[in-house]
Design an enzyme around this catalytic site. Structure first.
Site, PDB file in Angstrom:
ATOM      1  N   TYR A 233       0.944  -0.174  10.790  1.00 39.10           N
ATOM      2  CA  TYR A 233       0.451  -0.569   9.348  1.00 39.10           C
ATOM      3  C   TYR A 233       1.626  -0.379   8.448  1.00 39.10           C
ATOM      4  O   TYR A 233       1.928  -0.777   7.647  1.00 39.10           O
ATOM      5  CB  TYR A 233      -1.010   0.168   9.028  1.00 39.10           C
ATOM      6  CG  TYR A 233      -1.336  -0.091   7.752  1.00 39.10           C
ATOM      7  CD1 TYR A 233      -1.772  -1.422   7.377  1.00 39.10           C
ATOM      8  CD2 TYR A 233      -1.357   1.131   6.833  1.00 39.10           C
ATOM      9  CE1 TYR A 233      -2.216  -1.611   6.198  1.00 39.10           C
ATOM     10  CE2 TYR A 233      -1.915   0.919   5.770  1.00 39.10           C
ATOM     11  CZ  TYR A 233      -2.331  -0.623   5.253  1.00 39.10           C
ATOM     12  OH  TYR A 233      -2.815  -0.856   3.842  1.00 39.10           O
TER      13      TYR A 233
ATOM     14  N   SER B 222       1.032  -1.005   0.033  1.00 39.01           N
ATOM     15  CA  SER B 222      -0.047  -0.262   0.047  1.00 39.01           C
ATOM     16  C   SER B 222       0.912   1.127   0.005  1.00 39.01           C
ATOM     17  O   SER B 222       2.154   1.107   0.465  1.00 39.01           O
ATOM     18  CB  SER B 222      -0.987  -0.088   1.307  1.00 39.01           C
ATOM     19  OG  SER B 222      -1.510   1.383   1.500  1.00 39.01           O
TER      20      SER B 222
END
Length: 314
Positions: free
Chosen positions: A183, A158
């Site tokens: 994350y 991502s």
């Protein structure tokens, strides 16, 4: 940063769909594994690959839910796998290897985002464990089949990787947890995994890529976010994609003849990405720390130590 980390002129773009990037390709006789391939981007990826003739194995933490979601899609089989549990990874891998089949495509699609502080296994931070370590273990255990099939391995990352490099002094967030930093670290780990797997596997014909699918609203990835957090994130990010376009980059990276002879690259919008601008956050391009070969080798060593798995060890 790789000299190859630049656009190649694929002809596809932000609006391309998984079906479009597969048009004209016949995947008959090809066997794929798509983790998390029964919801969101994974389901669309499974549907597209199967529609092009591939047989797709979907490892699932909830096999019954996977069977229900995949009903009506031909050429798909479901296996039990919990990426947070290395024993589950071992069991799944041993069942697959016992079948004697070769693997041609592996898409590490499953993941979690911005979860509350959670510990799995021997106290590992869950986002790092599920998004990265579980997939590291899976690929290393499946290596004999991956090598025989001269597979392409795709790690779904991502642009969130721009939030954090690897926190070498506190990888497991034992000194204070931040869900977005965790994350970001996990998504950086996904890119570094592809960089080093490609370096290790290229001589055997195995190539690896990392991808940013884009910002996709209609998935379960944001299940740990409050409505207020999701609204703020939605307002911050431009260019949200539908699922069909979100799945396109991982399908393209896994199958496109345009990438023949290439590997270890980060892709977005069905194209090799450019280096990110210095200080970029949730922007286009790839951060230098995520494609640093020394960082990639260091992470591989750490992951091998943590999981006890390294298919390339002497």
């Amino acid at each position: 940063m790789s000299m190859q980390q630049h656009k190649i002129g694929s002809g596809f773009g932000v609006d391309s769909t998984a079906e479009e990037v597969l048009r004209g390709l016949d995947l008959s006789g090809r066997l794929a594994i798509v983790t998390g391939g029964y919801s969101g981007l994974g389901l669309e990826t499974t549907r597209a690959l199967a529609g092009a003739g591939a047989r797709v194995i979907v490892p699932a933490r909830r096999p019954a839910a996977a069977q229900e979601a995949l009903a009506g899609i031909d050429g798909v089989e479901v296996g039990r796998l919990n990426l947070a549990d290395l024993e589950s990874v071992r069991e799944f891998s041993e069942r697959f290897l016992a079948s004697g089949r070769d693997l041609h495509l592996v898409i590490n699609n499953a993941g979690i985002m911005a979860s509350p502080e959670t510990r799995v296994g021997p106290g590992w931070e869950a986002q790092f464990a599920v998004n990265h370590l579980g997939h590291h273990a899976l690929v290393n255990r499946l290596w004999p089949a991956i090598e025989r099939g001269r597979a392409r391995v795709v790690a779904v990352s991502s642009n969130g990787h721009q939030l954090s490099g690897i926190r070498w002094d506190d990888v497991q967030f034992k000194r204070g947890y931040d869900k977005w930093q965790a994350y970001g670290q996990a998504k950086t780990a996904n890119v570094l995994f592809a960089v080093h797997l490609d370096a290790l596997g290229a001589a055997a014909g195995v190539r690896a890529f990392a991808v940013h699918p884009g910002a996709i609203a209609d998935t379960s990835l944001a299940r740990h976010m409050s409505d207020e957090e999701l609204a703020a994130l939605t307002a911050t990010i431009a260019g949200w994609k539908p699922v069909a376009a979100g799945a396109a980059t991982q399908v393209w990276a896994a199958t496109s003849p345009q990438l023949a002879g290439l590997g270890g690259l980060y892709c977005e919008d069905c194209e090799v990405a450019e280096p990110a601008a210095a200080g970029a956050t949730l922007s286009s391009g790839v951060a230098a720390w995520a494609v640093d070969r020394e960082e990639a080798a260091r992470l591989w060593r750490l992951s091998a130590d943590l999981t006890g798995l390294d298919a390339f060890a002497a």
